[in-house]
Design a protein around this motif. Structure first.
Motif, mmCIF file in Angstrom:
data_model
loop_
_atom_site.group_PDB
_atom_site.id
_atom_site.type_symbol
_atom_site.label_atom_id
_atom_site.label_comp_id
_atom_site.label_asym_id
_atom_site.label_seq_id
_atom_site.Cartn_x
_atom_site.Cartn_y
_atom_site.Cartn_z
ATOM 1 N N LEU A 357 1.041 -1.275 0.064
ATOM 2 C CA LEU A 357 0.103 -0.090 -0.194
ATOM 3 C C LEU A 357 0.856 1.223 -0.029
ATOM 4 C CD1 LEU A 357 -2.851 -0.976 2.486
ATOM 5 C CD2 LEU A 357 -2.902 -0.606 0.041
ATOM 6 N N ALA A 358 1.829 1.268 0.628
ATOM 7 C CA ALA A 358 2.965 2.352 0.783
ATOM 8 C C ALA A 358 3.509 2.535 -0.711
ATOM 9 C CB ALA A 358 4.057 2.135 1.753
ATOM 10 N N ASP A 359 3.884 1.556 -1.290
ATOM 11 C CA ASP A 359 4.380 1.798 -2.676
ATOM 12 C C ASP A 359 3.489 2.236 -3.737
ATOM 13 O OD1 ASP A 359 6.702 0.743 -1.847
ATOM 14 O OD2 ASP A 359 6.409 -1.325 -2.679
ATOM 15 N N PHE A 360 2.141 1.884 -3.441
ATOM 16 C CA PHE A 360 0.903 2.236 -4.376
ATOM 17 C C PHE A 360 0.753 3.808 -3.796
ATOM 18 C CE2 PHE A 360 -3.851 3.058 -4.196
ATOM 19 C CZ PHE A 360 -4.009 3.040 -5.623
ATOM 20 N N VAL A 361 0.662 4.301 -2.701
ATOM 21 C CA VAL A 361 0.697 5.786 -2.405
ATOM 22 C C VAL A 361 1.706 6.642 -3.049
ATOM 23 C CG1 VAL A 361 0.980 7.377 -0.563
ATOM 24 C CG2 VAL A 361 -0.630 5.225 -0.180
ATOM 25 N N LYS A 362 2.933 6.037 -2.973
ATOM 26 C CA LYS A 362 3.938 6.574 -3.482
ATOM 27 C C LYS A 362 4.302 6.805 -5.156
ATOM 28 C CE LYS A 362 9.367 6.550 -3.421
ATOM 29 N NZ LYS A 362 10.423 5.959 -3.052
ATOM 30 N N VAL A 363 3.916 5.607 -5.482
ATOM 31 C CA VAL A 363 3.860 5.491 -7.134
ATOM 32 C C VAL A 363 2.850 6.509 -7.918
ATOM 33 C CG1 VAL A 363 3.549 3.872 -9.135
ATOM 34 C CG2 VAL A 363 5.033 3.345 -7.169
ATOM 35 N N TYR A 364 1.680 6.451 -7.290
ATOM 36 C CA TYR A 364 0.491 7.000 -8.112
ATOM 37 C C TYR A 364 0.024 8.594 -7.130
ATOM 38 C CZ TYR A 364 0.485 2.550 -10.199
ATOM 39 O OH TYR A 364 0.744 1.624 -10.927
ATOM 40 N N ALA A 371 0.585 7.781 3.514
ATOM 41 C CA ALA A 371 1.970 7.251 3.724
ATOM 42 C C ALA A 371 2.384 7.254 5.426
ATOM 43 C CB ALA A 371 3.246 8.211 3.187
ATOM 44 N N VAL A 372 1.998 8.566 6.032
ATOM 45 C CA VAL A 372 2.233 8.375 7.457
ATOM 46 C C VAL A 372 1.167 7.463 8.063
ATOM 47 C CG1 VAL A 372 1.851 10.133 9.261
ATOM 48 C CG2 VAL A 372 2.778 11.085 7.232
ATOM 49 N N LEU A 373 -0.249 7.455 7.725
ATOM 50 C CA LEU A 373 -1.020 6.306 8.280
ATOM 51 C C LEU A 373 -0.439 5.080 8.203
ATOM 52 C CD1 LEU A 373 -3.871 5.192 8.949
ATOM 53 C CD2 LEU A 373 -4.145 5.354 6.603
ATOM 54 N N LEU A 374 0.266 4.601 7.292
ATOM 55 C CA LEU A 374 0.805 3.232 7.124
ATOM 56 C C LEU A 374 1.950 3.066 7.850
ATOM 57 C CD1 LEU A 374 0.240 2.961 3.208
ATOM 58 C CD2 LEU A 374 -0.957 1.849 4.816
ATOM 59 N N LYS A 375 2.899 4.198 8.238
ATOM 60 C CA LYS A 375 3.895 3.927 9.136
ATOM 61 C C LYS A 375 3.450 3.671 10.351
ATOM 62 C CE LYS A 375 7.465 6.645 6.522
ATOM 63 N NZ LYS A 375 8.241 7.954 6.256
ATOM 64 N N GLN A 376 2.354 4.349 10.942
ATOM 65 C CA GLN A 376 1.738 4.380 12.178
ATOM 66 C C GLN A 376 1.163 2.924 12.297
ATOM 67 O OE1 GLN A 376 -0.960 7.503 12.145
ATOM 68 N NE2 GLN A 376 0.681 8.987 12.771
#
Length: 749
Positions: A357-364, A371-376
């Motif tokens: 999901l983090a890659d998805f957020v970054k790529v698109y 991204a912050v949410l996923l780290k948490q």
């Protein structure tokens, strides 16, 4: 990261922002309990009105169950603001010894469950509840949680269908159904991850201390009140399975389907495939007891992100859906049954999903908040003790802990009654109107927070409200005119009421030059001529130097000052709503009363320390200041800050009394002679105002107003958008529910 045809089209036509612009709604169910954690035995609060009309605060399965439903919102902050406001409004309506149970696990239930009162909305639904209670474990029907309703941006469907997919699907409806089907299948596959991250019911009942804790006992199949699973292969098969379950009496109705995901359309279930899916409902969130509203905004953000991901990524081949969904159900059951304080057997797959999901957020190029949410959330995977269920399971006395949480939230909801969580950017009166609206099931939309503009909507009818009480019930032109003091006074005079003589000055020097004239007159009232709240009264003219100082200070804040003759009488504000006087307050000049021991400074601090006192117009009772006027008044008593004031001696710090300068407010509604009420109502009716605040100086509120003595009522001003809060939170006397009255008037049949 290979996209499917839909995902590629979204990227090609730059529609990624539309994917993320989902429409969200929440349905949060909580139990009303007493201070010991027993189910409340009182009926559904009458203030919420008819459940048929109030869809925001309505009963659930039991009479003690409260369903809180937000309107559909496009952003999570707005959605959570609605939920916060509804939750707080609901808490303030509860009986004095009641609070909201913070857990999805059941509170303390009676030994004989048949004594639990079911919600009695109408005969048909009541009978359905009785039948369900007889066929099902009643305890499972009393668990609570959150349902998330999610729909995609319609513009996304329109663009994709028009640009690319109009030849690949029989109809626009078929295309939409296919996308929603893919999203629903994704939620079923990822249910195990959602439960790991947000499960919060280690045991089904809070009183159970023997059963081994789980990540979520409420979402586990053992906690669901019926075992029917959904078929998400196609919309037709979803409909067919639920229809068959009802026909075979496995379900009393399709609304009793208790699976993790439901489809919704605007019509009947049988016609869903033709009419189309309009939104999906995820039903698997436990209440988060660490949040007063029961919902972790991070859970909603993850649901939105997952939906975006499912839309753009390849779905399952149709023939594999039943097998994969069955495996997903088994995986979810395994995760749910795990001890929440220990590492999950699915910790590595969970981390991999979050990384994807983090890659998805970054790529698109999705928002950085994701991204912050996923780290948490990844911290919950690496350390399971950070999950909600683990935190609850670690409590040695879960009942005691839950009761303390409930008490803390109830106290927080009532300790600042003039503020409504989620709407604190509005002025006080507007917040009270929103609270009154939400309590009655009326949707409140903030059009412009800085300008305090609201739109209230009930059953398709909308009303605009500005600054808490300015409404379209009043003539627009007159409303504008009354914002200016000189014009308002002229309007009053033209309608035959007594007004004080006045003159408007446009320069400080011009007013200062007339100092001697006002000395001879015996006093002066200085008012900012525009819409500001600056007023100074000298019943005895001060020395010229002080007068000049005050005048120049006023002109630093306004372009024109109105000098008015002093009227020796008490100051009253009449509040008119719907053409009738609903409340009256007397304004007493800012003052302190000595106790024979405390200094002036201590008395000021004590009075300003009261819960309802604070900065003017931010608190319902404005704090006492110590400016030029107040120091002058102290000196007139031969006092300074270190002086001790005799017991019972009142020291007036000002001679004017307005809502913004520390005045005490005394409710006088029941004491005012009827003749003054009739005179005010006549004036307001003549002006064709429905809502108004009228300022009147009256020497004796008990003496009848007679035509031969018009000086018995001198009118200082009239306002088309008067403050509501002084009547809601008076310093002394009875609080008047004028916000409720205004909302009822706005939607009077």
């Amino acid at each position: 990261m290979e996209l499917d045809a839909v995902g590629k089209a979204i990227v090609q036509y730059h529609l990624v922002p539309l994917v993320h612009q989902t429409n969200l709604g929440l349905e949060v169910t909580m139990q009303r309990v007493d201070r010991q954690g027993h189910l409340a035995t009182t009926p559904h609060p009458q203030r919420f009105g008819s459940p048929q009309q109030n869809r925001q605060l309505r009963p659930g399965f039991a009479a003690s169950t409260l369903k809180i439903a937000t309107p559909v919102r496009h952003t999570i902050p707005t959605l959570m603001a609605d939920l916060n406001g509804l939750n707080m409004a609901a808490r303030r309506t509860l009986a004095a010894d009641e609070q909201l149970w913070p857990l999805s696990s059941t509170p303390v239930l009676p030994e004989d469950l048949s004594t639990i009162q079911l919600a009695d909305v109408d005969q048909t639904s009541y009978q359905h509840r009785r039948d369900l209670a007889q066929q099902t474990d009643l305890q499972k029907l009393l668990t609570t949680g959150t349902h998330v309703n999610l729909s995609l941006n319609e513009q996304l469907f329109t663009r994709l269908y028009t640009e690319v997919f109009h030849q690949q699907y029989h109809s626009y409806v078929d295309f939409r159904n296919a996308i929603y089907l893919k999203v629903a299948q994704g939620f079923v596959r990822m249910n195990w991850l959602i439960q790991y991250l947000f499960g919060a019911s280690p045991r089904l009942a809070v009183t159970d201390t023997k059963t081994r804790p789980r990540r979520s006992s409420v979402q586990h199949p053992d906690g669901r009140y019926q075992p029917i699973t959904g078929d998400y292969t196609t919309i037709d098969r979803y409909v067919a399975k639920l229809t068959a379950a009802v026909r075979q009496k496995q379900l009393l109705s399709v609304n009793d389907f208790d699976g993790p995901v439901r489809f919704h359309s605007n019509g009947q279930l049988a016609t869903m495939a033709r009419q189309g899916v309009y939104y999906v409902e995820y039903r698997g969130l436990d209440l988060d007891p660490t949040k007063a509203n029961g919902v972790d905004a991070n859970a909603i953000a993850l649901m939105r992100l997952l939906a975006s991901y499912f839309v753009m990524m390849p779905g399952l081949p149709t023939k594999l859906v039943p097998q994969v969904n069955a495996q997903a159900d088994q995986l979810t059951q395994q995760v749910l049954a795990e001890n929440p304080t220990t590492a999950s057997a699915q910790a590595i797959p969970a981390a991999q999903v979050l990384d994807a999901l983090a890659d998805f957020v970054k790529v698109y190029g999705l928002p950085n908040d994701d991204a912050v949410l996923l780290k948490q959330l990844k911290q919950r995977v690496t350390d399971p003790k950070k999950t909600p269920s683990a935190r609850i399971a670690s409590e040695s006395e879960p009942l005691t802990w839950a009761l303390q949480q409930a008490t803390n939230y109830q106290v927080a909801a009532t300790e600042r009654p003039f503020e409504l969580d989620g709407f604190t950017g509005l002025d006080i009166s507007s917040q009270q109107v929103v609270q009154a609206a939400l309590t009655r099931g009326i949707q409140a939309d903030v059009i412009d927070e800085s300008a305090n503009i609201l739109r209230l909507t009930k059953l398709g009818q909308s009303r605009l409200v500005v600054n808490g009480s300015g409404t379209d019930l009043n003539p627009q032109a007159l409303t504008t005119v009354l914002q200016h003091k000189a014009a308002a006074k002229q309007v009053l005079a033209e309608h035959g009421v007594q007004v004080p003589a006045s003159q408007t000055y446009h320069s400080a020097n011009q007013l200062i030059d007339d100092y001697d004239r006002y000395v001879q007159a015996g006093g002066i009232v200085l008012k900012a001529a525009d819409a500001t709240h600056k007023v100074v009264v000298f019943r005895i003219m001060p020395e010229r130097q002080l007068f000049e100082q005050v005048v120049r200070q006023l002109f630093e804040q306004t372009r024109a000052v109105m000098a008015e003759e002093v009227v020796v009488a008490s100051s009253y504000r009449f509040l008119v709503i719907g053409g009738h006087v609903q409340a009256i307050v007397e304004r007493l000049p800012a003052n302190i009363v000595g106790d024979g021991r405390s200094t002036v400074e201590a008395l000021l601090a004590r009075k300003n320390g009261r819960a309802l006192r604070g900065p003017a117009f931010q608190y319902p009772q404005s704090e006492l200041q110590l400016g030029t006027i107040e120091r002058y008044r102290l000196a007139s008593y031969h006092l300074d800050l270190d002086s001790v004031v005799s017991r019972g001696t009142q020291i007036l710090l000002r001679e004017d009394a307005t809502f913004g300068n520390g005045a005490d407010v005394l409710d006088a509604t029941d004491d005012m002679h009827q003749s003054y009420i009739e005179a005010v109502e006549k004036l307001v009716a003549d002006l064709q105002l429905s809502v108004a605040g009228v300022d009147v100086m009256i020497p004796n509120l008990y003496a009848e107003l007679v035509p031969e003595h018009p000086e018995m009522a001198v009118y200082l001003g009239i306002h088309a958008a008067p403050y509501l809060y002084p009547h809601l939170f008076p310093t002394f006397g009875t609080a008047r529910t004028v916000a409720d009255t205004l909302v009822e008037t706005l939607f009077a049949e």
